[in-house]
Design an enzyme around this catalytic site. Sequence first.
Site, PDB file in Angstrom:
ATOM      1  N   ASP A 191      -6.786   0.867   0.627  1.00  0.00           N
ATOM      2  CA  ASP A 191      -6.826   1.092   2.070  1.00  0.00           C
ATOM      3  C   ASP A 191      -8.212   0.705   2.569  1.00  0.00           C
ATOM      4  O   ASP A 191      -9.002   0.106   1.827  1.00  0.00           O
ATOM      5  CB  ASP A 191      -6.472   2.554   2.414  1.00  0.00           C
ATOM      6  CG  ASP A 191      -7.635   3.500   2.125  1.00  0.00           C
ATOM      7  OD1 ASP A 191      -8.579   3.107   1.399  1.00  0.00           O
ATOM      8  OD2 ASP A 191      -7.618   4.632   2.640  1.00  0.00           O
ATOM      9  N   LYS A 193       0.831  -1.206   0.000  1.00  0.00           N
ATOM     10  CA  LYS A 193       0.000   0.000   0.000  1.00  0.00           C
ATOM     11  C   LYS A 193       0.866   1.257   0.000  1.00  0.00           C
ATOM     12  O   LYS A 193       0.681   2.146  -0.829  1.00  0.00           O
ATOM     13  CB  LYS A 193      -0.935   0.001   1.226  1.00  0.00           C
ATOM     14  CG  LYS A 193      -1.941   1.129   1.182  1.00  0.00           C
ATOM     15  CD  LYS A 193      -2.882   1.092   2.353  1.00  0.00           C
ATOM     16  CE  LYS A 193      -2.270   1.796   3.533  1.00  0.00           C
ATOM     17  NZ  LYS A 193      -3.123   1.836   4.714  1.00  0.00           N
TER      18      LYS A 193
END
Length: 226
Positions: free
Chosen positions: A156, A138
């Site tokens: 997310d 991420k």
Amino acid sequence: MAIAAPRSYVREARRRVAPKRERIRPIIERLAAAHPDAVIALRFRDPIQLLVSVMLSAQTTDVTVNRVTEKLFRKYRRPEDYLAVPLEELEADIRPTGTFRMKARNLRGAMKMLLEEFHGEVPEKLDDLVRLPGVGRKTANVVAAERGATQGIVVDTHVRRLSQRLGLTRRDDPVKIERDLMRNVPREDWARFPHLLIWHGRRVCDARRPRCEDCVLADLCPSSRV
Ligand code: SF4
């Protein structure tokens, strides 16, 4: 007394809507019109500051990170600066962002690797970024995208929730969600798509109380309550 089962928007995603390939463009266009200010909220001036900000943003708010980095970046300007102070001093400087001991260790490890293997520069390739201590997929995706080198789609908590509610994925695992999104979201939208979902998630499609009645995607969303 019977206990009500938790509401699952994934399971409730039964409303008939067009296939995701047909819905994805109008979804992006409507979100872009509704959230023209949907960009990264972290403040940074160069790739090192970007990397540090994203690493510090785990499990805290962007507002907190910006408050901390405003001072931090005046003191730490180059990778060497993070290694020049005692670990305890760096910990104290980032303390408000939470899990500061681990973050301080990872920051130093990342800066050390940048100096030893990347001439003190932040690499652009995802494969290189994820080798840095404390940098997962991420974080790597955010850093690459903000540098104009997008190679994937940031997933997310908001992106995950909205992708599921919008019926763009049935998966729970972020890597599999990302794969599903990469199949359907046009390549040129990979960088802005997560920002659009994040801002829509914050403003409209709340985790507990989605405001479907105010949502520009209501007729495109299988989970809509209106
Ligand atoms: S707020 Fe919008 S995106 Fe979220 S569940 Fe309702 S209609 Fe779907």
